[in-house]
Scaffold this active site. Structure first.
Site, PDB file in Angstrom:
ATOM      1  N   TYR A 141       0.811  -1.216   0.000  1.00 43.54           N
ATOM      2  CA  TYR A 141       0.000   0.000   0.000  1.00 43.54           C
ATOM      3  C   TYR A 141       0.849   1.273   0.000  1.00 43.54           C
ATOM      4  CZ  TYR A 141      -4.698  -1.875   0.907  1.00 43.54           C
ATOM      5  OH  TYR A 141      -5.923  -2.488   0.811  1.00 43.54           O
ATOM      6  N   LYS A 211       4.367 -14.823   2.852  1.00 37.90           N
ATOM      7  CA  LYS A 211       4.578 -15.708   1.710  1.00 37.90           C
ATOM      8  C   LYS A 211       6.080 -15.709   1.414  1.00 37.90           C
ATOM      9  CE  LYS A 211       2.900 -18.181  -1.797  1.00 37.90           C
ATOM     10  NZ  LYS A 211       1.928 -19.295  -1.783  1.00 37.90           N
ATOM     11  N   ASP A 244      -1.930 -17.802   1.446  1.00 36.65           N
ATOM     12  CA  ASP A 244      -2.915 -18.652   0.756  1.00 36.65           C
ATOM     13  C   ASP A 244      -3.436 -19.738   1.698  1.00 36.65           C
ATOM     14  OD1 ASP A 244      -0.341 -19.710   0.722  1.00 36.65           O
ATOM     15  OD2 ASP A 244      -0.585 -20.730  -1.203  1.00 36.65           O
ATOM     16  N   ASP A 268      -5.302  -6.733   4.844  1.00 37.28           N
ATOM     17  CA  ASP A 268      -6.564  -6.287   4.254  1.00 37.28           C
ATOM     18  C   ASP A 268      -7.387  -7.513   3.832  1.00 37.28           C
ATOM     19  OD1 ASP A 268      -8.408  -4.398   3.096  1.00 37.28           O
ATOM     20  OD2 ASP A 268      -7.600  -4.943   1.140  1.00 37.28           O
ATOM     21  N   ASP A 272     -11.255  -9.150   5.750  1.00 41.98           N
ATOM     22  CA  ASP A 272     -12.603  -9.379   5.233  1.00 41.98           C
ATOM     23  C   ASP A 272     -13.012 -10.835   5.446  1.00 41.98           C
ATOM     24  OD1 ASP A 272     -12.574  -6.743   4.425  1.00 41.98           O
ATOM     25  OD2 ASP A 272     -13.366  -7.135   2.427  1.00 41.98           O
TER      26      ASP A 272
HETATM   27  C1  IPM Z   1     -10.076  -1.437   4.579  1.00 41.06           C
HETATM   28  C2  IPM Z   1     -10.538  -0.993   3.224  1.00 41.06           C
HETATM   29  C3  IPM Z   1      -9.560   0.048   2.670  1.00 41.06           C
HETATM   30  C4  IPM Z   1      -8.228  -0.627   2.524  1.00 41.06           C
HETATM   31  C5  IPM Z   1     -10.016   0.709   1.341  1.00 41.06           C
HETATM   32  C6  IPM Z   1     -11.348   1.390   1.508  1.00 41.06           C
HETATM   33  C7  IPM Z   1      -8.998   1.639   0.775  1.00 41.06           C
HETATM   34  O1  IPM Z   1     -10.661  -2.082   2.373  1.00 41.06           O
HETATM   35  O2  IPM Z   1      -9.999  -0.589   5.481  1.00 41.06           O
HETATM   36  O3  IPM Z   1      -9.800  -2.614   4.749  1.00 41.06           O
HETATM   37  O4  IPM Z   1      -7.943  -1.239   1.492  1.00 41.06           O
HETATM   38  O5  IPM Z   1      -7.451  -0.555   3.466  1.00 41.06           O
HETATM   39 MG    MG Z   2     -10.378  -3.944   3.333  1.00 40.19          MG
END
Ligand code: IPM
Ligand code: MG
Length: 372
Positions: A141, A211, A244, A268, A272
């Site tokens: 990032y 990784k 992975d 990231d 999720d």
């Molecule tokens: C998160 C989101 C952000 C990220 C986006 C909105 C830029 O996905 O906070 O996880 O990728 O960090």
């Molecule tokens: Mg995210």
């Protein structure tokens, strides 16, 4: 004089809806704070070419911490097309303001707990209790990216690495480069934060998610650093897992894991996935924590199609509010808020659509407030 000054950053989309929910709960708690609105988000990108205006950064410098709702984020070309006509073609480039906040304010630790609250019908399993430490300022990032690739950069890369020869014939505008830059300092800072947390809260393991078999240099640095740091925490075991495989294990045996630590992009991704194990993004909160300042937010995005409908689940936002209270040292209020949220989930009477109910965002906030 209020004890705290809190930057209030709803952002856009459902950010406004969930921040209103947070306010109901904070008012009920009676936190001695002044909440100061800050402009941030899509609207300011479109009309000013900057989703994080200087005045908002100024506000952050003057406050103790910030509570943040959600922000729309789009790829650069799509974003540029939405600028007001006067700003079109002026060279404005969209960069996600939340990523900028993390980097510009050195909010290095992205703390993302994912806990299955009893009675949540959306739990994948009821015994999941994961805490992700995502490095928040570097890695993939970092923002060092090029397209087309400048000649000077390409010749430096070719001189430095024989593997570049394979692409010698590729036109520079038909290749793109994104750098994954990691520092020993950055790796060590996030890894030690993860170990400290595990040691203090009684988690038996820290899993470093990387990784290193393929990303030998950056991944190698992270894993080596984790091994060094682990030596200082004899009560916490270090596990090393490839990204992975981690995605697979989180589905197979999530209950076996505790604290996870990862570089920005890998963090990231697993955030999720981990969120989904405990009911989805409506339950996942996130603290962007630096040495002096912190920004608390739900992990979910702005869900523009639900904006203003008070439909989305505010639990993630309320749990982010709880993290903020903890960080401010208001630990009793934080604990009370968490148990009120857990109580509403377990009780099952007030539920938003994602949980199969028809209560509104604010109904949930009121139900939590009533328990406080
Ligand atoms: C998160 C989101 C952000 C990220 C986006 C909105 C830029 O996905 O906070 O996880 O990728 O960090
Ligand atoms: Mg995210």
């Amino acid at each position: 004089m209020p004890k705290y000054k809190i930057a209030w950053l709803p952002g856009d989309g459902v950010g406004h809806d969930v921040m209103e929910a947070a306010r109901i709960v904070l008012d009920r708690i009676g936190l001695n704070a002044e909440y100061i609105h800050g402009d941030i988000g899509w609207e300011f990108w479109r009309t000013e070419g900057d989703p994080l205006p200087e005045r908002t950064k100024e506000l952050l410098r003057k406050t103790d911490c910030a509570l943040f709702g959600a922000i729309t984020s789009k790829p650069k070309d799509e974003a540029a097309r939405e600028l007001v006509p006067e700003l079109q073609g002026e060279g404005y480039v969209y960069v996600s303001p939340i990523v900028r906040l993390r980097q510009e304010f050195d909010l290095h630790t992205n703390l993302r707990p994912c806990k299955a609250y009893p009675g949540n019908p959306l739990n994948y399993r009821d015994d999941v209790d994961l805490v992700i430490f995502r490095e928040n300022t570097e890695g993939l990032y970092v923002g060092l990216e090029w397209h087309p690739v400048p000649e000077g950069l390409w010749s430096a890369i070719s001189a430095a690495h024989e593997k570049a020869a394979r692409f010698a014939g590729t036109p520079r505008d038909e290749m793109a480069i994104s750098v994954r830059l990691m520092t020993k300092f950055g790796c060590e800072r996030i890894i030690r934060a993860a170990f400290e947390y595990a040691a203090n809260k009684g988690y038996p393991t820290v899993t470093v998610v990387e990784k290193p078999n393929v990303l030998r240099e950056t991944g190698g640095l992270m894993v080596r650093t984790a091994r060094e740091a682990a030596a200082d925490y004899p009560g916490v075991e270090l596990w090393e897992t490839n990204i992975d495989a981690m995605c697979m294990w989180l589905i197979k045996n999530p209950q076996d894991y505790g604290v996870l630590v990862a570089e920005n992009m890998f963090g990231d991704i697993i955030s999720d996935e981990a969120a989904q194990l405990v009911g989805g993004l409506g339950f996942a909160c996130s603290g962007n924590i630096g040495d002096e300042y912190a920004v608390f937010e739900p992990t979910h995005g702005s869900a523009p199609k639900y904006a203003g409908q008070y439909k989305v689940n505010p639990t993630a936002m309320l749990l982010a509010t709880r993290m903020m209270l903890d960080w401010l040292g208001e630990t009793d209020a934080a604990a009370a808020l968490e148990s009120a949220v857990a109580g509403v989930i377990a009780d099952g009477k007030v539920r938003t659509y994602d949980m199969g109910g028809d209560s509104s965002t604010l109904d949930v906030a009121e139900a939590v407030a009533e328990r406080l």
